[in-house]
Scaffold this motif. Sequence first.
Motif, PDB file in Angstrom:
ATOM      1  N   THR A  99      71.011 136.592 119.886  1.00  0.00           N
ATOM      2  CA  THR A  99      70.425 135.536 119.069  1.00  0.00           C
ATOM      3  C   THR A  99      69.957 136.100 117.736  1.00  0.00           C
ATOM      4  O   THR A  99      69.479 137.235 117.664  1.00  0.00           O
ATOM      5  N   PHE A 100      70.066 135.284 116.702  1.00  0.00           N
ATOM      6  CA  PHE A 100      69.653 135.685 115.356  1.00  0.00           C
ATOM      7  C   PHE A 100      68.397 134.913 114.979  1.00  0.00           C
ATOM      8  O   PHE A 100      68.435 133.709 114.743  1.00  0.00           O
ATOM      9  N   ASN A 101      67.273 135.636 114.947  1.00  0.00           N
ATOM     10  CA  ASN A 101      65.968 135.037 114.672  1.00  0.00           C
ATOM     11  C   ASN A 101      65.330 135.659 113.438  1.00  0.00           C
ATOM     12  O   ASN A 101      65.656 136.779 113.047  1.00  0.00           O
ATOM     13  N   SER A 126      68.457 135.632 127.828  1.00  0.00           N
ATOM     14  CA  SER A 126      67.882 136.535 128.817  1.00  0.00           C
ATOM     15  C   SER A 126      66.361 136.512 128.676  1.00  0.00           C
ATOM     16  O   SER A 126      65.830 136.241 127.600  1.00  0.00           O
ATOM     17  N   GLU A 127      65.661 136.780 129.761  1.00  0.00           N
ATOM     18  CA  GLU A 127      64.196 136.758 129.717  1.00  0.00           C
ATOM     19  C   GLU A 127      63.676 137.828 128.767  1.00  0.00           C
ATOM     20  O   GLU A 127      64.297 138.871 128.580  1.00  0.00           O
ATOM     21  N   CYS A 128      62.507 137.572 128.197  1.00  0.00           N
ATOM     22  CA  CYS A 128      62.097 138.334 127.009  1.00  0.00           C
ATOM     23  C   CYS A 128      60.958 139.316 127.228  1.00  0.00           C
ATOM     24  O   CYS A 128      60.577 140.021 126.299  1.00  0.00           O
ATOM     25  N   TRP A 166      68.292 137.686 123.947  1.00  0.00           N
ATOM     26  CA  TRP A 166      67.364 136.959 123.070  1.00  0.00           C
ATOM     27  C   TRP A 166      67.159 137.830 121.820  1.00  0.00           C
ATOM     28  O   TRP A 166      68.121 138.085 121.107  1.00  0.00           O
ATOM     29  N   ASN A 167      65.982 138.323 121.522  1.00  0.00           N
ATOM     30  CA  ASN A 167      65.806 139.143 120.315  1.00  0.00           C
ATOM     31  C   ASN A 167      66.467 140.508 120.480  1.00  0.00           C
ATOM     32  O   ASN A 167      66.306 141.152 121.516  1.00  0.00           O
ATOM     33  N   PHE A 168      67.174 140.952 119.438  1.00  0.00           N
ATOM     34  CA  PHE A 168      67.790 142.273 119.559  1.00  0.00           C
ATOM     35  C   PHE A 168      67.035 143.358 118.818  1.00  0.00           C
ATOM     36  O   PHE A 168      67.224 144.540 119.096  1.00  0.00           O
ATOM     37  N   ILE A 169      66.125 143.007 117.888  1.00  0.00           N
ATOM     38  CA  ILE A 169      65.322 144.019 117.215  1.00  0.00           C
ATOM     39  C   ILE A 169      63.993 143.392 116.793  1.00  0.00           C
ATOM     40  O   ILE A 169      63.969 142.328 116.178  1.00  0.00           O
ATOM     41  N   LEU A 170      62.885 144.036 117.162  1.00  0.00           N
ATOM     42  CA  LEU A 170      61.556 143.532 116.823  1.00  0.00           C
ATOM     43  C   LEU A 170      60.631 144.692 116.490  1.00  0.00           C
ATOM     44  O   LEU A 170      60.831 145.816 116.945  1.00  0.00           O
ATOM     45  N   ASN A 184      53.883 138.185 122.910  1.00  0.00           N
ATOM     46  CA  ASN A 184      54.528 139.492 122.774  1.00  0.00           C
ATOM     47  C   ASN A 184      55.835 139.476 123.557  1.00  0.00           C
ATOM     48  O   ASN A 184      55.859 139.053 124.716  1.00  0.00           O
ATOM     49  N   GLN A 185      56.911 139.962 122.938  1.00  0.00           N
ATOM     50  CA  GLN A 185      58.216 139.967 123.603  1.00  0.00           C
ATOM     51  C   GLN A 185      58.944 141.280 123.347  1.00  0.00           C
ATOM     52  O   GLN A 185      58.623 142.024 122.426  1.00  0.00           O
ATOM     53  N   ASN A 186      59.947 141.528 124.174  1.00  0.00           N
ATOM     54  CA  ASN A 186      60.744 142.748 124.094  1.00  0.00           C
ATOM     55  C   ASN A 186      61.978 142.543 123.228  1.00  0.00           C
ATOM     56  O   ASN A 186      62.354 141.416 122.901  1.00  0.00           O
ATOM     57  N   ALA A 187      62.632 143.638 122.924  1.00  0.00           N
ATOM     58  CA  ALA A 187      63.895 143.624 122.195  1.00  0.00           C
ATOM     59  C   ALA A 187      64.716 144.831 122.621  1.00  0.00           C
ATOM     60  O   ALA A 187      64.201 145.764 123.249  1.00  0.00           O
ATOM     61  N   LEU A 188      65.971 144.817 122.256  1.00  0.00           N
ATOM     62  CA  LEU A 188      66.845 145.952 122.567  1.00  0.00           C
ATOM     63  C   LEU A 188      66.523 147.151 121.686  1.00  0.00           C
ATOM     64  O   LEU A 188      66.743 148.299 122.091  1.00  0.00           O
ATOM     65  N   ILE A 189      66.012 146.865 120.490  1.00  0.00           N
ATOM     66  CA  ILE A 189      65.659 147.926 119.536  1.00  0.00           C
ATOM     67  C   ILE A 189      64.246 147.658 119.040  1.00  0.00           C
ATOM     68  O   ILE A 189      63.910 146.532 118.661  1.00  0.00           O
ATOM     69  N   ASN A 190      63.419 148.692 119.047  1.00  0.00           N
ATOM     70  CA  ASN A 190      62.006 148.568 118.693  1.00  0.00           C
ATOM     71  C   ASN A 190      61.727 149.346 117.406  1.00  0.00           C
ATOM     72  O   ASN A 190      62.067 150.532 117.312  1.00  0.00           O
ATOM     73  N   VAL A 191      61.122 148.675 116.422  1.00  0.00           N
ATOM     74  CA  VAL A 191      60.788 149.295 115.142  1.00  0.00           C
ATOM     75  C   VAL A 191      59.276 149.464 115.052  1.00  0.00           C
ATOM     76  O   VAL A 191      58.521 148.523 115.313  1.00  0.00           O
ATOM     77  N   ASP A 192      58.844 150.666 114.686  1.00  0.00           N
ATOM     78  CA  ASP A 192      57.428 150.934 114.428  1.00  0.00           C
ATOM     79  C   ASP A 192      57.151 150.525 112.981  1.00  0.00           C
ATOM     80  O   ASP A 192      57.666 151.145 112.046  1.00  0.00           O
ATOM     81  N   SER A 193      56.325 149.504 112.778  1.00  0.00           N
ATOM     82  CA  SER A 193      56.110 148.979 111.422  1.00  0.00           C
ATOM     83  C   SER A 193      55.311 149.936 110.545  1.00  0.00           C
ATOM     84  O   SER A 193      55.321 149.809 109.313  1.00  0.00           O
ATOM     85  N   LYS A 194      54.616 150.906 111.149  1.00  0.00           N
ATOM     86  CA  LYS A 194      53.845 151.873 110.352  1.00  0.00           C
ATOM     87  C   LYS A 194      54.743 152.976 109.804  1.00  0.00           C
ATOM     88  O   LYS A 194      54.583 153.420 108.673  1.00  0.00           O
ATOM     89  N   THR A 195      55.702 153.422 110.622  1.00  0.00           N
ATOM     90  CA  THR A 195      56.564 154.529 110.204  1.00  0.00           C
ATOM     91  C   THR A 195      57.963 154.069 109.801  1.00  0.00           C
ATOM     92  O   THR A 195      58.727 154.843 109.228  1.00  0.00           O
TER      93      THR A 195
END
Length: 499
Positions: free
Chosen positions: A66-68, A353-355, A386-390, A401-412
């Motif tokens: 999905t594209f969100n 898919s469940e999130c 569902w979300n592929f990167i958050l 709060n939900q999961n994703a296939l790819i996780n980005v640290d917004s600080k670094t």
Amino acid sequence: MKIQLIASFLVVSSALMAQNVNWYETNQQSNWQVKKAKLSSKSAQTPVLEIVGNEEGRPFRAWGTTFNELDWDAFRRLPQTEQEKIMHDMFAPDGDLHFSRGRISMNANDYALGWYSCDSVDGDFQLKYFNIERDKTTIIPLIHWAQKYNSQMTFWVSPWSPPAWMKINHDYPVVSSQYNNQPKEKDYLLYGAVDAPIDPDEVKMLGDRNGVYPRRLATTDYFIQDSRYLQCYANMFCKFIELYAAENIPITMVMYQNEAYSYTVYPGCAWTAEGTAKFNVEYLAPTLKQKHPDVKLYLGTFNTNRQDYIEKILASKGLIDCIEGFGAQWECRQIVQNLVAQYPQLHYICSESECGNGNMAWADGEHTFFLLSDNLGKGIDEYFNWNFILCDKGTSKWGWNQNALINVDSKTNKYRYTAEYYAYKHFSHFITPGSIMVGYVPRTGNDNSMVVVFRTPENQHIVVAGNFNNADKDVSVKIGKKYLTASLKAHSFNTFIIK
């Protein structure tokens, strides 16, 4: 010389008896380890599955995501070289996940940056002000990135909520909350009586929703049941398809509503069985047939396990004849196998898919692996993430709060592939369109392991097995006259390729 010949014969015989099999393993310590297993003529244990080789089944069709807007927000934080790698891994034919389909929301969904609609002008039945300008700044650039690596991608669309002026509560959610501005006084609309309180289990975002969901069905269509509104809404779908086509984004399928049975604090819309049938049969189906005959109509998305209610909708006059398929997610997974047996002429997709809960931990990967196994094992022939990167905990603007296939640290602005990414890879990297599901052993009782087997168009067998017990587990699968036997590590994903 005679001894050498005997030795050579034994070596050849041994090679024929035990054939090497490629084995891919992911566990808590390491991802995607390539190993070897043996395919032999005997097994010391009883196989959990026996595959003859001529089994028939439903051909698998495609993998998608999905594209969100919150995906775009996370993706745009990364440098271009990392963006290129991620999109290649997810969408390229020679990448990891082989996603070739995309889901899009018409108007804002719960993973938008905030509420918006494509037409906020009250009473605009001519759609003079209908536009996708907001999408051009978020969703569409993200899609174009994916198309760079797979130009053959196709897409489907569903709304979470119509424009607020088309709803009886004149607002985007279904019920009031600290996360929206709807007056609590309007909550009675859901059940049509002031003295009918809303069960908190019916609207909570995650966790055990106690068996039957929803236990109490809405008695009111939140979409205004007036022919002007219903026809205008059908026209909106067609206008959306046309505007996206102008951006070189082909929409090949629509569903009328995301989760009509989630009575949400974020964008949503409750529909009754009667309203669902009326809109799809009398308005959306004929309008699509007239303006976009190549676009397929699916019914969904359904997140209810109330099979009697779904059967009531499907029994509505003319409905089964105007749909190509069915979208199932969340609780609906529990009854998919029954629906496939009852309505075999339909295609069945896991529309979402469940999130998860934003932890993006190993346990979330195990749950996603189970969902993949269980949906595919029960007859799903197309599967959407569902979300592929958050970023961070994947927190929505409505407090989830939900999961994703790819996780980005917004600080670094550093990213990592989560366990869920590898859960998908163990399936989607090998199970190609046209593959047939030929065997499934679900988890049972105290045994938290599962096996699903596919046969590809090239006549390879793909055995995907998860062991989420606290101890290693020996598993045997008989394919033809040979046995695949392997010891699966505790808490591991495994895929075996048998040629």
